[in-house]
Write a protein that holds these residues in place. Structure first.
Motif, short mmCIF file in Angstrom:
data_model
loop_
_atom_site.label_atom_id
_atom_site.label_comp_id
_atom_site.label_asym_id
_atom_site.label_seq_id
_atom_site.Cartn_x
_atom_site.Cartn_y
_atom_site.Cartn_z
N PHE A 153 0.83 -1.20 0.00
CA PHE A 153 0.00 0.00 0.00
C PHE A 153 0.86 1.25 0.00
N PRO A 154 0.41 2.25 -0.75
CA PRO A 154 -0.51 2.19 -1.89
C PRO A 154 0.21 1.62 -3.10
N GLN A 155 -0.54 1.08 -4.04
CA GLN A 155 0.07 0.39 -5.17
C GLN A 155 -0.02 1.24 -6.44
N ALA A 156 1.11 1.41 -7.12
CA ALA A 156 1.16 2.26 -8.31
C ALA A 156 0.29 1.73 -9.44
N PHE A 157 0.34 0.43 -9.69
CA PHE A 157 -0.38 -0.19 -10.79
C PHE A 157 -1.87 0.19 -10.74
N VAL A 158 -2.44 0.15 -9.54
CA VAL A 158 -3.86 0.45 -9.38
C VAL A 158 -4.14 1.92 -9.70
N HIS A 159 -3.28 2.82 -9.23
CA HIS A 159 -3.52 4.23 -9.46
C HIS A 159 -3.32 4.60 -10.94
N ALA A 160 -2.38 3.92 -11.61
CA ALA A 160 -2.26 4.12 -13.05
C ALA A 160 -3.51 3.59 -13.77
N GLY A 161 -4.04 2.47 -13.30
CA GLY A 161 -5.27 1.93 -13.87
C GLY A 161 -6.44 2.87 -13.68
N LEU A 162 -6.50 3.51 -12.51
CA LEU A 162 -7.57 4.49 -12.24
C LEU A 162 -7.49 5.64 -13.23
N VAL A 163 -6.29 6.15 -13.45
CA VAL A 163 -6.12 7.29 -14.37
C VAL A 163 -6.56 6.90 -15.77
N ASN A 164 -6.10 5.76 -16.25
CA ASN A 164 -6.45 5.35 -17.61
C ASN A 164 -7.94 5.09 -17.76
N ALA A 165 -8.56 4.52 -16.73
CA ALA A 165 -10.01 4.29 -16.78
C ALA A 165 -10.75 5.63 -16.85
N ALA A 166 -10.33 6.59 -16.03
CA ALA A 166 -11.00 7.90 -16.03
C ALA A 166 -10.85 8.58 -17.39
N LEU A 167 -9.67 8.48 -17.99
CA LEU A 167 -9.45 9.10 -19.29
C LEU A 167 -10.34 8.46 -20.35
N TRP A 168 -10.48 7.13 -20.29
CA TRP A 168 -11.31 6.47 -21.30
C TRP A 168 -12.80 6.75 -21.09
N ILE A 169 -13.21 6.94 -19.85
CA ILE A 169 -14.60 7.33 -19.63
C ILE A 169 -14.88 8.68 -20.28
N GLU A 170 -13.96 9.62 -20.13
CA GLU A 170 -14.16 10.93 -20.74
C GLU A 170 -14.20 10.82 -22.26
N ARG A 171 -13.32 9.98 -22.82
CA ARG A 171 -13.34 9.81 -24.28
C ARG A 171 -14.66 9.20 -24.74
N ALA A 172 -15.12 8.20 -23.98
CA ALA A 172 -16.37 7.53 -24.35
C ALA A 172 -17.54 8.49 -24.23
N ARG A 173 -17.54 9.32 -23.23
CA ARG A 173 -18.63 10.29 -23.07
C ARG A 173 -18.59 11.32 -24.20
N ALA A 174 -17.38 11.65 -24.62
CA ALA A 174 -17.24 12.68 -25.65
C ALA A 174 -17.60 12.17 -27.04
N THR A 175 -17.28 10.93 -27.28
CA THR A 175 -17.47 10.40 -28.64
C THR A 175 -18.67 9.49 -28.77
N GLY A 176 -19.12 8.95 -27.65
CA GLY A 176 -20.26 8.04 -27.70
C GLY A 176 -19.86 6.63 -27.98
N ALA A 177 -18.70 6.42 -28.47
CA ALA A 177 -18.19 5.08 -28.75
C ALA A 177 -16.71 5.20 -29.02
N GLU A 178 -16.04 4.11 -28.83
CA GLU A 178 -14.61 4.13 -29.09
C GLU A 178 -14.35 4.34 -30.57
N ARG A 179 -13.37 5.18 -30.86
CA ARG A 179 -12.93 5.32 -32.23
C ARG A 179 -11.88 4.26 -32.49
N GLU A 180 -12.19 3.44 -33.45
CA GLU A 180 -11.27 2.37 -33.76
C GLU A 180 -10.01 2.90 -34.43
N GLY A 181 -8.99 2.08 -34.45
CA GLY A 181 -7.74 2.46 -35.08
C GLY A 181 -6.81 3.13 -34.10
N ARG A 182 -5.65 3.47 -34.57
CA ARG A 182 -4.62 4.04 -33.70
C ARG A 182 -4.36 5.47 -34.06
#
Length: 625
Positions: free
Chosen positions: A596-625
């Motif tokens: 405790f506290p574990q870095a992996f989890v907090h990095a996972g939290l950040v990435n999850a939050a970022l993807w939620i914002e992207r999903a809310r903004a776009t309505g769906a994931e944009r495929e491709g890179r």
């Protein structure tokens, strides 16, 4: 994030169920983290520092009551009278911890932090500052300074340096305490004192460390100025966070936690701040996480980069590519902050362990394991770095290109897998997936002219791995991908399949795999890492927080923003009152488990939050890179 200490009854009930000598261990989640980029300390809700290792994160402890309440050593400052109410928070945008105790005779405010100094000469390199003040009434305050060097295995003699400082010699130097709080010899190897403060009155403690560097003491009269400089540093740092979504407070706290777990001189990121905290109470899975796991690489780099911390991302990739060259062409799962591999694991048999969880281990034998997934995480991190505008030097490109040959040659071999199961090696689907990812990203880098590989061979092997995963890992009876290439077993690490672009998020086989994982491993927003067919879980093993954030990111990538956000907010309820996560959470009690506290989890939290914002903004994931 502020919370009232309303867990007293639940904690008391949990402690009552333990044997008397083990009942006084606070919950793992009861601690706050302070640090300075070289070391860190854990501060309990009672104002006790129960974990501090100096001079560096992985050095032997000075205080380790976390692992042995009687022998470990502590540094407590707090009210004498029982607290009727305890409220904690970090001062906004900082790593300065504030604890406010309300007692029958007044209110006590305690500030804890490690000093941050930039471009200031003749100052201690490591300083832990504690400021205690009465804000109401006339509360009596107690302090106990009980260092126990070398994991409580060395002499705890405290010397008086001409009335200026109290000093304690450790194996790597000496700790010096300067204070205007009266302290006198108490129990053996401790100084204690009590003082009644009037409203508005304050005292300060400055604990510094000197090793090879000059032994500079810090006058307590400068504590307020040090506090102001440290707050200014952290507010400047957190103000750079580019995330502006609904969960900014949680994301900023996660980012600060990642920075606190980063070793500033090299840019390396620790897996966690502690050693020896159990994955199951009373169990033997008590590992030392004060090292750097390559599995964290891609997740951490994306977290820093996408939050706007490009300098931190660059330092991390520089450390990653420099360090892994030292063991090239083979990659090891774990290195220390300097890139060394000599992490000799040993047990501290003189410590009773957290709530009797023994053995207490320091060092880590995982370096001897084979984990093929690390090639994918390192290459993916480098690819993401380039994607975000970073550049790789010629040596780095040549070094990365060498992984193509290693992966093509070794991907069929059994390994120990991401979960580091200690037993016979097996063929893990996640490892194969990450080998596929390594080749996929190397081919992409080659196509852009960044590096040169045998593209034809890499492409053929990439296709061979895909075919193996589809024909050997997908189990028709489970209607899900198995975590093992040769037997049915559920493994939540396969939730990253969409992130690697092996499959689109809504691909039917991946969708069914998610449904199966949710149904059989899920527990509310939480998730266990695997089922009993994968490996016999330790008795009473808790859920793994990173698995929950992997699932949230997966849902967001599918475009299920509302569902992802509901689960994200439910997961925030499993953080402690300061927004910090351990490696695991007991689904039945909500209690934190593991280091405790574990870095992996907090990095996972950040990435999850970022993807939620992207999903809310776009309505769906944009495929491709």
């Amino acid at each position: 994030m502020t919370a009232i200490d309303d867990r007293t009854e639940a904690e008391a009930a949990a402690r009552a169920a333990l044997s008397p000598e083990r009942a006084d261990y606070p919950p793992i989640g009861a601690y706050g983290l302070v640090g300075d980029g070289r070391s860190c300390a854990l501060v309990g809700r009672d104002g006790s520092i129960d974990w501090l290792c100096w001079p560096d994160f992985h050095s032997p402890s000075l205080f380790a009551a976390l692992l042995d309440r009687r022998r470990g050593g502590r540094f407590r400052v707090g009210p004498v009278a029982p607290a009727r109410r305890i409220v904690r928070r970090y001062l906004p945008g900082t790593a300065v911890l504030e604890t406010v105790f309300t007692t029958d005779d007044g209110v006590v405010r305690l500030l804890d932090f490690m000093a941050i100094r930039e471009n200031v000469a003749l100052e201690p390199l490591r300083e832990l500052v504690r400021i205690v003040e009465a804000t109401e009434g006339a509360p009596e305050v107690a302090a106990i300074f009980a260092p126990r060097p070398d994991y409580a295995g060395a002499s705890a003699a405290i010397g008086d340096r001409s009335g200026v400082a109290l000093s304690c010699v450790t194996g790597e130097g000496a700790a010096h305490l300067v204070t205007d709080f009266p302290l006198a010899p108490g129990e053996v190897g401790a100084r204690t004192g009590r003082l009644r403060l009037q409203a508005g009155e304050r005292r300060a403690f400055s604990l510094t460390f000197s090793g090879d560097d000059p032994g500079v003491l810090a006058p307590v009269e400068e504590a307020d100025a040090t506090l102001a400089r440290t707050c200014a540093y952290w507010r400047g740092w957190s103000g750079r966070c580019a995330y502006r979504g609904r969960h900014r407070e949680a994301v900023v706290r996660a980012a600060i936690t990642l920075e606190l777990l980063t070793f500033a001189p090299s840019g390396a990121l620790l897996a966690a701040a502690t050693a020896g905290l159990p994955e199951a109470i009373g169990g033997a899975l008590n590992w030392d996480y004060r090292y750097c796991w390559l599995r964290d690489a891609a997740l951490v780099l994306r977290a820093f980069s996408d939050l706007g911390y490009q300098e931190e991302a660059t330092r991390f990739i520089d450390w990653l590519l420099h360090t892994t060259r030292l063991s090239a062409p083979a990659l090891k799962p774990v290195y220390d902050v300097y890139g060394r591999l000599d992490l000799g694991e040993r047990t501290l048999d003189h410590l009773e362990g957290y709530r009797g969880s023994r053995p207490v281990r320091v060092g880590n034998a995982a370096r001897g394991q084979v984990q093929l997934d690390v090639y994918g995480t390192v290459v993916m991190a480098a690819f993401d770095f380039v994607e975000r505008g970073g550049t790789l030097d010629t040596d780095a490109c040549s070094y990365l290109a060498g992984f193509a040959e290693v992966v093509c040659r070794q991907w069929r071999e059994p390994d120990d897998g991401i979960w580091e199961v200690r037993g016979p090696r097996r063929r893990h689907t996640h490892s194969a997936l990450m080998c596929w990812t390594a080749l996929d990203r190397l081919i992409a880098l080659a196509d852009r002219g960044v590096l040169a590989i045998d593209r034809e061979r890499a492409a053929a092997t990439r296709a061979e791995i895909r075919n193996a995963i589809e024909t050997q890992a997908f189990d028709p009876d489970m209607q899900a991908y198995s975590g093992l290439m040769d037997a049915p077993a559920l493994d939540a690490s396969l939730l990253v399949m969409a992130r690697t672009h092996f499959h689109a998020p809504r691909e039917p086989r991946l969708s069914r795999t998610h449904e199966r994982l949710r149904r059989e491993l899920g527990a509310g927003p939480l998730m266990r890492r695997y089922d009993a067919r994968f490996d016999s879980p330790a008795q009473d093993e808790a859920t793994f927080c990173i698995c929950a954030f992997w699932e949230i990111e997966y849902l967001a990538r599918r475009g299920e923003a509302a569902r992802a956000e509901r689960q994200f907010e439910a997961m925030l309820g499993h953080a402690n009152d300061l927004g910090l996560f351990a490696e695991e959470t007991d689904a039945a009690t909500g209690e934190a488990r593991g280091n405790f506290p574990q870095a992996f989890v907090h990095a996972g939290l950040v990435n999850a939050a970022l993807w939620i914002e992207r999903a809310r903004a776009t309505g769906a994931e944009r495929e491709g890179r």
